[in-house]
Design an enzyme around this catalytic site. Structure first.
Site, PDB file in Angstrom:
ATOM      1  N   ASP A  13     -12.445  -4.322 -48.867  1.00 49.05           N
ATOM      2  CA  ASP A  13     -13.733  -3.729 -48.483  1.00 49.05           C
ATOM      3  C   ASP A  13     -13.428  -2.576 -47.530  1.00 49.05           C
ATOM      4  O   ASP A  13     -12.292  -2.398 -47.081  1.00 49.05           O
ATOM      5  CB  ASP A  13     -14.603  -4.795 -47.785  1.00 49.05           C
ATOM      6  N   SER A  14     -14.485  -1.856 -47.167  1.00 49.69           N
ATOM      7  CA  SER A  14     -14.318  -0.779 -46.183  1.00 49.69           C
ATOM      8  C   SER A  14     -14.071  -1.343 -44.779  1.00 49.69           C
ATOM      9  O   SER A  14     -13.583  -0.634 -43.912  1.00 49.69           O
ATOM     10  CB  SER A  14     -15.581   0.076 -46.154  1.00 49.69           C
ATOM     11  N   CYS A  76     -16.780  -4.864 -52.237  1.00 45.22           N
ATOM     12  CA  CYS A  76     -17.544  -3.755 -51.676  1.00 45.22           C
ATOM     13  C   CYS A  76     -18.414  -3.198 -52.799  1.00 45.22           C
ATOM     14  O   CYS A  76     -17.898  -2.795 -53.852  1.00 45.22           O
ATOM     15  CB  CYS A  76     -16.578  -2.686 -51.173  1.00 45.22           C
ATOM     16  N   GLU A 157     -20.380  -3.919 -38.150  1.00 43.88           N
ATOM     17  CA  GLU A 157     -19.009  -3.653 -37.678  1.00 43.88           C
ATOM     18  C   GLU A 157     -18.931  -3.803 -36.154  1.00 43.88           C
ATOM     19  O   GLU A 157     -17.881  -4.071 -35.594  1.00 43.88           O
ATOM     20  CB  GLU A 157     -18.560  -2.250 -38.089  1.00 43.88           C
ATOM     21  N   CYS A 189     -24.718  -5.112 -50.464  1.00 40.91           N
ATOM     22  CA  CYS A 189     -23.643  -4.609 -49.610  1.00 40.91           C
ATOM     23  C   CYS A 189     -23.033  -5.856 -48.990  1.00 40.91           C
ATOM     24  O   CYS A 189     -23.773  -6.730 -48.510  1.00 40.91           O
ATOM     25  CB  CYS A 189     -24.203  -3.690 -48.523  1.00 40.91           C
ATOM     26  N   HIS A 191     -21.619  -6.376 -46.350  1.00 42.36           N
ATOM     27  CA  HIS A 191     -21.855  -6.578 -44.916  1.00 42.36           C
ATOM     28  C   HIS A 191     -23.175  -7.330 -44.671  1.00 42.36           C
ATOM     29  O   HIS A 191     -23.345  -7.945 -43.630  1.00 42.36           O
ATOM     30  CB  HIS A 191     -21.942  -5.229 -44.174  1.00 42.36           C
TER      31      HIS A 191
HETATM   32  N1  DGL Z   1     -19.488  -3.485 -47.530  1.00 39.80           N
HETATM   33  C1  DGL Z   1     -19.571  -2.347 -48.352  1.00 39.80           C
HETATM   34  C2  DGL Z   1     -20.520  -2.484 -49.491  1.00 39.80           C
HETATM   35  O1  DGL Z   1     -20.637  -3.578 -50.002  1.00 39.80           O
HETATM   36  C3  DGL Z   1     -19.435  -0.987 -47.751  1.00 39.80           C
HETATM   37  C4  DGL Z   1     -20.260  -0.594 -46.625  1.00 39.80           C
HETATM   38  C5  DGL Z   1     -19.868   0.737 -46.069  1.00 39.80           C
HETATM   39  O2  DGL Z   1     -18.690   0.918 -45.761  1.00 39.80           O
HETATM   40  O3  DGL Z   1     -20.748   1.585 -45.946  1.00 39.80           O
HETATM   41  O4  DGL Z   1     -21.134  -1.564 -49.930  1.00 39.80           O
END
Ligand code: DGL
Length: 270
Positions: A13-14, A76, A157, A189, A191
């Site tokens: 993931d990011s 992600c 984050e 997402c 997150h």
């Molecule tokens: N967690 C990621 C997603 O599912 C990326 C979020 C990001 O880095 O903007 O899209």
């Protein structure tokens, strides 16, 4: 590199969002070894161009392949929306699973996924319309209502997942759905499951399926490993790599996973 059943599953993931997927994989497949990569130097991805995200994602894919992973989970949505095909190509024989396919399957199989489905995600995911395509390919009769929530990734984050700022931000974003009849909301997402409780409270008494693709991708991974006879036994190691701030990642990850991690290692990709 030759892989076998003791090889790890690569998850990336990011940043910390993909840990929601890692957690579900650990629960569903406790004997598997996992290598996790979080691109903490370059998060967020969701406000970047498709080309940039694709470039980052291919660097991470190369890194995971150099570690000899037996499967890659794109944890992600932003990467799934912009680079899935390129990652599959780069991975060759190594199977690649992505959260958009899993999220779609989970939403459509739920009770609430019959008429209108809400999707929240990063700007990149929403603008790509990847969920709209994915849902309509399977059921063209479903209406998909999307809302981008770009402030949620920086909040996650930062570990701000249940304070007054997080609540107010979610309240503002989710009021977009007030005039709709959605009974299913995809957390598009990885997150966002960190805010799951606050999101559920926002919908109050309304009956709504909140779809977190983590469990669904973990189940698909389990079936795929079984099919390929690549299930491990006696493993259960979790190795984490990040591109910046390993200690910060370690703190947040340990809090979220409820277990201690070995040293989180730093890797510079280019
Ligand atoms: N967690 C990621 C997603 O599912 C990326 C979020 C990001 O880095 O903007 O899209």
């Amino acid at each position: 590199m030759k892989t076998d059943s003791s090889s790890s599953i690569g998850i990336f993931d990011s940043g910390i969002g993909g840990l929601t997927v890692a957690k579900a994989v650990i629960e569903a497949l406790p004997e598997e070894n996992i290598i996790y990569f979080g691109d903490t130097a370059r998060v967020p991805y969701g406000i970047k161009s498709e080309e940039t995200v694709r470039n980052y994602a291919l660097q991470i894919t190369d890194f995971l392949l150099s570690k000899g992973v037996k499967m890659i989970l794109i944890a992600c949505n932003t990467v799934s929306a912009s680079a899935k095909d390129e990652i599959i190509k780069a991975a060759g024989d190594i199977p690649v699973l992505d959260v958009i396919t899993s999220g779609t399957d989970a939403a459509l199989s739920g009770e609430g996924g019959k008429d209108q489905i809400g999707v929240i995600g990063t700007l990149a995911t929403v603008n790509s319309k990847a969920y709209v395509r994915s849902i309509k390919e399977r059921n063209n009769g479903v209406e998909v209502i999307q809302q981008a929530c770009p402030l949620l990734v920086p909040l996650a984050e930062e570990g701000w997942i249940d304070n007054v700022v997080a609540r107010q931000t979610l309240h503002t974003y989710l009021s977009y759905f007030d005039e709709t009849n959605i009974r299913s909301l995809i957390l598009g997402c990885t997150h966002y499951p960190l805010f799951k409780d606050v999101i559920a409270q926002e919908f109050g008494g309304k009956k709504i399926d909140i779809i977190d693709s983590a469990e669904s991708i973990a189940e698909t991974a389990r079936l795929k490993l079984k099919e390929l006879r690549l299930e491990n036994s006696g493993g259960g190691k979790l190795e984490c790599y990040v591109s910046d701030r390993p200690q910060r990642f370690q703190e947040l990850a340990e809090r979220f996973l409820g277990r201690s991690l070995g040293d989180v290692q730093i890797v510079t990709l280019s």
